[in-house]
Design a protein around this motif. Sequence first.
Motif, short mmCIF file in Angstrom:
data_model
loop_
_atom_site.label_atom_id
_atom_site.label_comp_id
_atom_site.label_asym_id
_atom_site.label_seq_id
_atom_site.Cartn_x
_atom_site.Cartn_y
_atom_site.Cartn_z
N ILE A 186 6.77 -9.55 -67.94
CA ILE A 186 7.77 -9.63 -68.79
C ILE A 186 8.03 -11.01 -69.37
N PRO A 187 8.10 -11.40 -70.70
CA PRO A 187 7.36 -10.55 -71.60
C PRO A 187 5.81 -10.39 -71.54
N ARG A 188 5.46 -9.29 -72.25
CA ARG A 188 3.76 -8.88 -71.93
C ARG A 188 3.38 -9.41 -73.10
N SER A 189 2.60 -10.41 -72.80
CA SER A 189 1.97 -11.35 -73.95
C SER A 189 0.50 -11.93 -73.60
N MET A 190 -0.46 -11.80 -74.30
CA MET A 190 -1.79 -12.19 -74.04
C MET A 190 -2.10 -13.70 -74.70
N ALA A 191 -0.88 -14.28 -75.20
CA ALA A 191 -1.40 -15.75 -75.79
C ALA A 191 -1.17 -16.89 -74.41
N SER A 192 -1.89 -17.69 -74.38
CA SER A 192 -2.19 -18.74 -73.85
C SER A 192 -0.63 -19.23 -73.47
N ALA A 193 -0.47 -19.84 -72.21
CA ALA A 193 0.90 -20.65 -71.92
C ALA A 193 1.27 -21.66 -73.07
N SER A 194 0.14 -22.48 -73.67
CA SER A 194 0.35 -23.35 -74.32
C SER A 194 0.71 -22.88 -75.86
N ASP A 195 -0.02 -21.81 -76.30
CA ASP A 195 0.38 -21.21 -77.49
C ASP A 195 1.81 -20.49 -77.64
N TRP A 196 2.05 -19.76 -76.23
CA TRP A 196 3.26 -19.01 -76.37
C TRP A 196 4.71 -20.01 -76.20
N MET A 197 4.24 -21.10 -75.74
CA MET A 197 5.38 -22.26 -75.86
C MET A 197 5.60 -23.29 -76.75
N LEU A 198 4.52 -22.90 -77.87
CA LEU A 198 4.60 -23.69 -79.08
C LEU A 198 5.93 -23.95 -79.77
N ILE A 199 6.60 -22.86 -79.97
CA ILE A 199 7.98 -22.78 -80.61
C ILE A 199 8.94 -23.56 -79.80
N THR A 200 8.91 -23.89 -78.50
CA THR A 200 9.96 -24.54 -77.95
C THR A 200 9.41 -26.12 -77.96
N LYS A 201 8.44 -26.62 -78.54
CA LYS A 201 8.06 -27.90 -79.20
C LYS A 201 8.37 -28.19 -80.38
N CYS A 202 8.70 -27.12 -81.12
CA CYS A 202 9.26 -27.28 -82.62
C CYS A 202 10.62 -27.19 -82.78
N LEU A 203 11.32 -26.43 -81.97
CA LEU A 203 12.72 -26.20 -81.94
C LEU A 203 13.50 -26.32 -80.78
N ASP A 204 14.72 -27.14 -80.77
CA ASP A 204 15.44 -27.45 -79.81
C ASP A 204 16.30 -25.97 -79.31
N ALA A 205 16.99 -26.13 -77.96
CA ALA A 205 17.38 -24.90 -77.40
C ALA A 205 18.43 -24.23 -78.45
#
Length: 370
Positions: A186-205
């Motif tokens: 959970i969450p169940r995703s097949m994206a790589s860790a770097s792709d799945w975390m891309l949004i955290t590099k774009c937006l702050d908390a």
Amino acid sequence: DRPGGAPARASPQRAFPDADDRFQAHVLARFPEQDRPTTPFPRECPDFCFPDGIRLVTLEEHQRDPMPVTNSFVLTTADRTRVYGVCITWMDALDAEVVRRFVGDAHGPVYAQQAVCLISRVPAFELLIGCCRQLYRLHITHATMPLARVHVQPALDARLAPAGACTRLTLGGLCLEVQTPSQLDIPRSMASASDWMLITKCLDAHNLVAVWGLLLAEQKVLFLSAHTHVLTMACETLVSVLYPFRWEHVYVPVLPSRLANFLQAPVPFLVGATPDVIHATDEIPSDVVQVHLDNNTVILDQALYHKLRLPPRAKRKLLRKMQRVCRPPGPVHADRDSGNGGNGGGNGNGGGADGEGAAGGAAGPPASDG
């Protein structure tokens, strides 16, 4: 062809098409040739491979940016199931006779975009990207376009391993693999860790939690970025963290310019668009939340903020945890924290996580590759 479908005609004296002169894409070849019973070929596929249309460039412009680019997208079919696509695009020289007929001889070699695209019912983006890159290498090696069936057959025959197991695929001598998530992930995703975390590099908390809360409140959310893969991964990450809920409304992570009217829809949506697509629409309605991924900015009408109601204690705890992995806040956050939010522009006041300003910051990561 031009967007209207009629062939473009030109005399040898015609001026070279400018940057705004775009052409409609068409399928050169497809495998398999006939639709599978469970996976009909999406007719809109060319529009999503080239969301801004196809443009022509001169040899000089091609030499300034010769590298291929990998993009991804998600299609929703008529039966409301999602189809996932990855394509690699590059510039290829047009036939001399075509150049002479449509733009004349005065411009030298002319290049147009081409692409190889893979479509799957499974969001195995990392595997699909690896396959697209290898198919491009095979295209360069064998100098054939369209690709021969023998090149793509291993990808057509691939079957996903059961939950928790690894899928291996050999394509042109290159071994590719992807891990199927466990049923307990959970969450169940097949994206790589770097792709799945891309949004955290774009937006702050603050901005990320605000957008997540707005999706829970079923609002209209528009992601904006110059990089289509960033748009797709940002949307995929957010819908996965809505668990145990599912996003059942309009979902178009990469919006083609021909479908720009989707932004006028009177229903909740999660849509991503490039700047060129936004230029094709007359106006973004005031009830649409604009999330600029390339500069860490969220713009929303003040009235929309009041629909964002997260439990205060749980929100503070979530923000503390997200601040460990998200990019630093933009400079406007200092004003927001003191109660004097900046103006977000657009329709109404800019809204960050607390609804009082637009958060600024540095640009997000590029999504191109060689």
